[in-house]
Every structure is written in C-alpha cells, then in structure tokens.
Design an enzyme around this catalytic site. Sequence first.
Site, mmCIF file in Angstrom:
data_model
loop_
_atom_site.group_PDB
_atom_site.id
_atom_site.type_symbol
_atom_site.label_atom_id
_atom_site.label_comp_id
_atom_site.label_asym_id
_atom_site.label_seq_id
_atom_site.Cartn_x
_atom_site.Cartn_y
_atom_site.Cartn_z
ATOM 1 N N PHE A 140 -7.947 17.861 -13.676
ATOM 2 C CA PHE A 140 -7.084 19.063 -13.134
ATOM 3 C C PHE A 140 -7.734 19.350 -11.436
ATOM 4 O O PHE A 140 -8.915 19.032 -11.374
ATOM 5 C CB PHE A 140 -7.203 20.073 -13.562
ATOM 6 N N ASP A 225 -12.920 15.521 -6.503
ATOM 7 C CA ASP A 225 -12.226 17.445 -6.235
ATOM 8 C C ASP A 225 -13.970 17.736 -7.405
ATOM 9 O O ASP A 225 -14.303 17.832 -8.667
ATOM 10 C CB ASP A 225 -11.918 17.717 -6.846
ATOM 11 N N LYS A 254 -13.935 27.922 -6.038
ATOM 12 C CA LYS A 254 -14.329 28.311 -7.874
ATOM 13 C C LYS A 254 -15.728 29.426 -7.138
ATOM 14 O O LYS A 254 -15.525 30.055 -6.059
ATOM 15 C CB LYS A 254 -14.359 27.157 -8.947
HETATM 16 C C1 PLP Z 1 -10.160 25.314 -10.673
HETATM 17 C C2 PLP Z 1 -10.413 23.904 -10.183
HETATM 18 C C3 PLP Z 1 -8.532 23.996 -9.520
HETATM 19 C C4 PLP Z 1 -7.895 24.779 -8.256
HETATM 20 O O1 PLP Z 1 -8.701 25.772 -7.666
HETATM 21 P P1 PLP Z 1 -7.434 27.312 -7.525
HETATM 22 O O2 PLP Z 1 -8.423 27.982 -7.024
HETATM 23 O O3 PLP Z 1 -6.929 27.576 -8.889
HETATM 24 O O4 PLP Z 1 -6.522 26.684 -6.846
HETATM 25 C C5 PLP Z 1 -8.738 22.231 -8.370
HETATM 26 N N1 PLP Z 1 -9.837 21.263 -9.360
HETATM 27 C C6 PLP Z 1 -10.441 21.525 -9.935
HETATM 28 C C7 PLP Z 1 -11.489 20.534 -10.164
HETATM 29 C C8 PLP Z 1 -10.651 22.848 -10.594
HETATM 30 O O5 PLP Z 1 -11.645 23.100 -12.124
#
Ligand code: PLP
Length: 405
Positions: A140, A225, A254
């Site tokens: 994700f 990521d 986050k």
């Molecule tokens: C939550 C998340 C995102 C997206 O972050 P947003 O601040 O909602 O755009 C991207 N990558 C990972 C691994 C995430 O957990």
Amino acid sequence: MSQTNLTNQASIDLFDQYVIANYRRFPVTLQRGAGSLVWDVEGREYLDFFPGWGCNLLGHCPPRVVEAVRQQVGQLIHVPNTWYTETQGRWAKMLSNCTDFGAQAFFCNSGTEANEAAIKLARLHTPPDRYKIITFTGGFHGRTIGSLSATAQPKYHEGLGPLMAGFVYCPMGDLNAVAAAIDHATAAIMIEPIQGEGGVRIPPEGFLAGLRELADRHELLLIFDEVQTGCGRTGHWFAHQIFNVAPDIVTLAKSLCAGIAGGALLARPDVAESLRPGTHAATFGGNPIAAAAGIAMIETIEEEGLLERARQTGEYISDRLRAMAEEVDLIREIRAVGLMIGIELDIEGDPIVHDCMERGLLINCTQKTTLRLLPAMNIEPELIDRGLDIIKSALEAAQRSPVEV
Ligand SMILES: *Cc1c(COP(=O)(O)O)cnc(C)c1O
C-alpha cells in the site's frame, strides 16, 4: 474554542448533511485525548491501541510536541520554501542523523505525497528511457494516482483506470519474479520493509537484501516506503535498519510529526541531487509547525529512551499474544515487529473490533482477518494488560457464540 456542547448524534447529523461520506466511521465523536486514552463527547473513556491510525506514535497530545507547536504557532505559522527557516534545517539534520546513509530531506505533507516524490525522483535520476518501478502484491503506497498505481491491490483500483503506466507488480517474497521482471526500462524497486495495510506482512529472510543486490546489479534505485514502519514504530528509527539493508530513498509520513500532518522523502545525497529547482515542490512542505513537531518528536524519543522501550513493549505484547493464541482457537498467527502487531484470525475481524470498542478498546482490522495494533511507544504497562485482556475477552465471546460473528 472549536469545542461546543454538541451531542454525539448532533455531530453525526452534521456529517450526514455536510461531509462527503467516503469513510466508514464508528458512531462515536471523539473529543479529547491524553497518552493512550481518549474520550468521546459523552465522557466515555477508550483505551487506544491504534492512536491516530499509527500517526500518534507518542500517544494523544504528547506534552513536548504540544508545547513546541504552541510556541511555533505564535512565532511563524507558514512561510514559503523560497526562504530559509532554522526549524526546517534543524529537522532535516536530525532526521539525517537517524539514518545510516547521510540522507538529505525533501518535505511534503502526507505519505502519498512522499511516494509521489519518490516516483518522480526515480524517473528523474535514471536515464530518460527508464521509467518502470517494480512494486509488490499486498503493498500500500497511497491514494493519489501515482501512489495508487504503485499499490498492487486491485480493490483500490476499481473504477479509477487507466492508472499511471510503468508499474510492474511482483509477488512479495519472490526474488526470481523480481529478477525476471527487470528490463532495460526499469528504474526502481519500491517496497514497504514490512507491509502495514497488507496485514503486518514481514518479508522472508534475505528478501530485502536480495532486492538490494538486484538493484545494485542493474543500477536501480531501492525505495523503502516507511510511511508506516518509520520513525521508531518498530523499535528502530527505520525498519530497514532491522534488516540491515541500505535504501537509496526512504519515504515517511504518519508518525513523522507525532500527529501533525507531515511527510518526507530522505535520499542519498547523490540521488537527491536530481531534485533540482522546478522539478518538484510542495507549498506546505517542511512548514514551521510540522518541523517544530517533528523535532519535538525525535527529541522525545531520544530523551525518554523510547526506541528501547518500544522494543521491550513490543516483545511483551507479542509474548502475551502468543500465549493467548494457545488458549484461543480463533487466533491463527501473531506477526509482530516492535509496536507493529498483527493478529491473524480464523474469522473476520470487524465484529471483534466493534466488540472491543464496546468494551472500551480501540483497535483496527485490515485485510478482513488481521487485527492490527499500532500502540504508542510510551504506553503504560497496566494499560497494555488492560487492552490485551479486552482482546482476549472479545475473542472468547466470539468463540462461544460464533453465530453472532
Ligand atoms: C498510510 C500509508 C501511505 C499513505 O499515507 P497518506 O498520508 O494517507 O497519504 C503510504 N504508504 C504506507 C506504507 C502507508 O501505511
């Protein structure tokens, strides 16, 4: 003040009429939080094992962050990135010192934006005929079209095509598939070191190191990521440090600013060079409030020894959950790294999440059958026990009356 005396139902009515209904919400209006506790407008107390969807890594309203933001907001709220601020510079230095690769920072406001920056940097840094990025099933990366195209989960793509070209999906854990997917147009490999939304999925032994080798052999960039895994969540500043694999680019958001909106891309200096004036920007990126919060976040973790504490707390929680799995048939597997914890069930998790809420505990369910806990680094031991007892009671109740589940 923004707080009035609306009842819970009155707030829900406002949303029904004026807020677009693109989220599923619990029928609870939260009003105030402190540490791992949060209260609704009717004064009901909840223990929060999922504070701020993982963003509130120091719990609700950590005093040092609150104070830093209060001071900053009276001094400078926002200035454009055509000027220098000491705050952004100091923040970048502190983040760099948390890495092992002398990182330089680009600041933005969210996880998806950090990943968009990484996608652009991968294309900018590699030769013009290289544009493909390999990503992984169950991953994700966010909701904007670039990050969404990187997200190899069809359910998020429905109705939104055509997606951005150039993403190649490989099964998570399959190095041979990655090797076979690389061609003359591949620019980068992008992966969460531990999948979060994908259900706290930990890659098999040697997989990330294998990706590093492939990236080196084919001169690709390796992008981690760490939007969910980063900033201390795993008991280390970054999850890639656990696997001892160096990235070229890391994306963060986050918990980066302990609950204030903020995102960042960290890159090796020779890669970072490819982001030149005119190639990329974010109006609010690295703004003084986010920077002040980000600095306070790192200082709190360092001064209170929270990385060590997160490792110990994480171990305690997963030990207790593994013991629970012996007693409760519905638990299939515990997957945990530091304070990133997945409880894989034999049944759907949503009813358990609702039952826990009724019993005063906030948790999450992802991928239908994985209960996910992202507790604060500074959660008190007695609250941990209270929450785990609630999870156990909810699972035992579900076991007794499977019909209701
Ligand atoms: C939550 C998340 C995102 C997206 O972050 P947003 O601040 O909602 O755009 C991207 N990558 C990972 C691994 C995430 O957990």
